[in-house]
Design an enzyme around this catalytic site. Structure first.
Site, short mmCIF file in Angstrom:
data_model
loop_
_atom_site.label_atom_id
_atom_site.label_comp_id
_atom_site.label_asym_id
_atom_site.label_seq_id
_atom_site.Cartn_x
_atom_site.Cartn_y
_atom_site.Cartn_z
N GLN A 157 0.80 -1.24 0.00
CA GLN A 157 0.00 0.00 0.00
C GLN A 157 0.83 1.28 0.00
O GLN A 157 0.49 2.23 -0.72
CB GLN A 157 -0.93 -0.01 1.21
CG GLN A 157 -1.83 1.19 1.30
CD GLN A 157 -2.74 1.10 2.51
OE1 GLN A 157 -3.69 0.37 2.54
NE2 GLN A 157 -2.41 1.87 3.55
N ASP B 250 -1.29 -1.39 12.68
CA ASP B 250 -2.34 -0.42 12.33
C ASP B 250 -3.68 -1.14 12.44
O ASP B 250 -4.35 -1.05 13.47
CB ASP B 250 -2.07 0.12 10.91
CG ASP B 250 -3.20 0.98 10.37
OD1 ASP B 250 -4.10 1.34 11.14
OD2 ASP B 250 -3.18 1.30 9.16
N ASP C 266 4.19 0.30 4.29
CA ASP C 266 2.94 -0.18 4.89
C ASP C 266 2.42 -1.26 3.96
O ASP C 266 1.95 -0.98 2.85
CB ASP C 266 1.92 0.96 5.04
CG ASP C 266 0.64 0.47 5.73
OD1 ASP C 266 0.57 -0.73 6.07
OD2 ASP C 266 -0.30 1.28 5.91
N GLU D 241 4.86 -1.71 8.34
CA GLU D 241 3.54 -1.65 8.99
C GLU D 241 2.65 -2.79 8.48
O GLU D 241 2.69 -3.11 7.28
CB GLU D 241 2.92 -0.28 8.66
CG GLU D 241 1.55 -0.03 9.26
CD GLU D 241 1.08 1.38 8.93
OE1 GLU D 241 1.92 2.30 8.81
OE2 GLU D 241 -0.14 1.58 8.79
N GLU E 159 -3.18 9.13 -1.76
CA GLU E 159 -2.44 9.92 -0.77
C GLU E 159 -1.33 10.74 -1.42
O GLU E 159 -0.45 11.26 -0.73
CB GLU E 159 -1.87 9.01 0.33
CG GLU E 159 -2.97 8.34 1.14
CD GLU E 159 -2.46 7.67 2.40
OE1 GLU E 159 -1.25 7.63 2.64
OE2 GLU E 159 -3.31 7.18 3.17
N SER F 168 -6.46 7.93 4.36
CA SER F 168 -6.36 8.17 2.92
C SER F 168 -7.40 9.19 2.45
O SER F 168 -7.18 9.89 1.47
CB SER F 168 -6.48 6.86 2.15
OG SER F 168 -7.63 6.15 2.55
N LYS G 35 -4.37 6.67 15.09
CA LYS G 35 -5.33 7.38 14.23
C LYS G 35 -6.55 7.76 15.07
O LYS G 35 -7.22 6.88 15.65
CB LYS G 35 -5.79 6.46 13.10
CG LYS G 35 -4.73 6.12 12.05
CD LYS G 35 -5.25 5.02 11.13
CE LYS G 35 -4.43 4.91 9.84
NZ LYS G 35 -4.76 3.67 9.09
#
Ligand code: PGA
Ligand code: ZN
Length: 434
Positions: free
Chosen positions: A165, A314, A244, A287, A207, A369, A339
């Site tokens: 990602q 995450d 990630d 990640e 992103e 995102s 987050k």
């Protein structure tokens, strides 16, 4: 007694995020005239235990509209918070949690609740007359965070064009935030030149990282190393790589499907693939290497490499203090992504960060995102002294706004501005680190 930070109104409005989807902006007004705003971000590769956003469903606006969630702010949240003290964030957040009544905040909506929680925080800082980072720090030491900045997007943010990602860089030799940003800018521009020269420049992903026109995941890694070199830096000594993997997006129940390469791997297979990359490329952070339902795989991966590489949870941790404590005890990861909208309130986010820190884990405050001009996370990263921040790439103003705010904060601090550098990462033994 009437307090100067007493809430007199809470208002929600529909605004739009960086994917053109509706989201919620909350406004909290205090009796001294102070006002705070907060906008809910939105994830695309969400953990299944996150707070759940309330969306209208149906066909209008792809089902993403937030009219029902806004109605909940007007009918229930505004009356419940009116008269409360905005400076008592923990009490406000507890009231929101109890009012919702669901473990995942699905009744009033995680998006409504997080927007109001953030707006309350801003209103309280405005009432105190100090910048948000300073209000959060409350006299404790602060530092500018080390940024992880995406160069190539992938996975759910790029139509699954590649499986991984985020391919990001960390300017590990930088001695200030501003220098880290300038070094990253050189890498981002160099990567763009390489993509253009090889006929692969096709715009950017969600992103802001370049659209990943690669034949394999590994070609993306090779190109990233070339971009670091083309920018004039020594890979691994000056600029390192952070990934990630977001493995929950392409794997479950111990089976991982690499769509780009048409092959399926089991837990050991994916571990071996990633460990091989960590040996051959200057990777300092990974990640979600395994899926959220693969704790044994995460434990194996961290046992193999966690002494020298940061392993971030995450989807697996979803900014939840109890999960973070369990993961620390189990050795599943050695760092926690933080987050706000995964937890749902500012107080729960702070509790998750404190739990991670108490367990000796690294902490990375992160955007989603789907973002907006909301700058809160820049202040959280500094005020809570998180040590690291992840906002996506180095283009699109919903990303740049956060980097630019951190530059303002660094300048405002003047000679007392400390830069976290690599100090918060659990990899001081990494051979590449200065
Ligand atoms: P999301 O992904 O915001 O799309 O969920 C970000 C991440 O996985 O870190
Ligand atoms: Zn992630």
């Amino acid at each position: 007694m009437i307090r100067s930070s007493e809430i007199v109104d809470v208002y929600g409005r529909r605004v739009w995020d960086s994917r053109g989807r509706p989201t919620i902006e909350a406004e909290v007004w205090l009796d001294d005239g102070s006002v705070g705003r907060g906008i809910a971000p939105a994830g695309a590769s969400r953990g299944r235990n996150e707070s759940v956003d309330k969306r209208d469903g149906g066909t209008r606006l792809g089902g993403h509209d937030v009219k029902e969630a806004l109605a909940g702010i007007a009918a229930e949240i505004m009356p419940a918070l009116t008269g409360m003290d905005a400076a008592e964030q923990a009490e406000i957040d507890e009231r929101l949690i109890n009012l919702d009544g669901m473990p995942n905040k699905s009744r009033l909506g995680g998006n409504a609740i997080v927007a109001v929680s953030i707006a309350t925080l801003h209103a309280a800082a405005a009432s105190a007359g100090v910048p948000l980072w300073q209000y959060l720090a409350d006299g404790a030491p602060v530092s500018l965070p080390m940024p992880e900045i995406q160069i190539f997007g992938g996975g759910a943010h790029a139509g699954r064009r590649i499986d991984i990602q985020d391919l990001m860089v960390m300017a590990i030799a930088a001695t200030s935030f501003e220098q880290a940003i300038e070094m990253t800018a050189e890498v981002y521009l160099a990567a763009g030149r390489i993509m253009a020269e090889t006929g692969r420049l096709q715009g950017v992903a969600d992103e802001g990282g370049y659209w990943p026109v690669f034949a394999s995941n590994e070609e993306a890694l090779e190109t990233l190393v070339k971009a670091i070199e083309a920018a004039g830096f020594v890979p691994g000594a000056e600029v390192a790589i952070s990934l990630d993997v977001a493995a929950s997006e392409f794997g479950a129940k111990g089976r991982y499907r690499l769509g780009l390469e048409s092959r399926e791997l089991d837990t050991d297979g994916l571990c071996d693939l990633l460990l091989g990359w960590c040996r051959r490329y200057p990777i300092v952070s990974v990640e979600d290497p395994l899926a959220e339902d693969d704790p044994e795989g995460l434990r194996r991966f961290t046992a193999a490499i966690g002494a020298t590489v940061q392993v971030i949870g995450d989807d697996f941790l979803v900014t939840d203090a109890a999960r973070i404590e369990q993961a620390a005890a189990g050795g599943h990861v050695n760092a926690a992504l933080i987050k706000v909208n995964q937890a749902g309130t500012v107080s729960e986010t702070g509790a998750a960060l404190r739990a991670a820190r108490a367990a000796g884990m690294g902490t990375i405050v992160s955007a989603r995102s789907g973002e907006t001009e909301d700058l809160t996370i820049a202040h959280l990263a500094v005020g809570w002294n998180a040590g690291q921040i992840k906002v996506g790439s180095f283009s699109r103003s919903e990303r740049m706004a956060k980097w630019n705010e951190l530059i303002r904060i660094e300048q405002g601090l003047g000679s007392s501005a400390a830069f976290a550098g690599c100090s918060w990462m659990p990899l001081r033994q990494h051979p590449a680190l200065p």
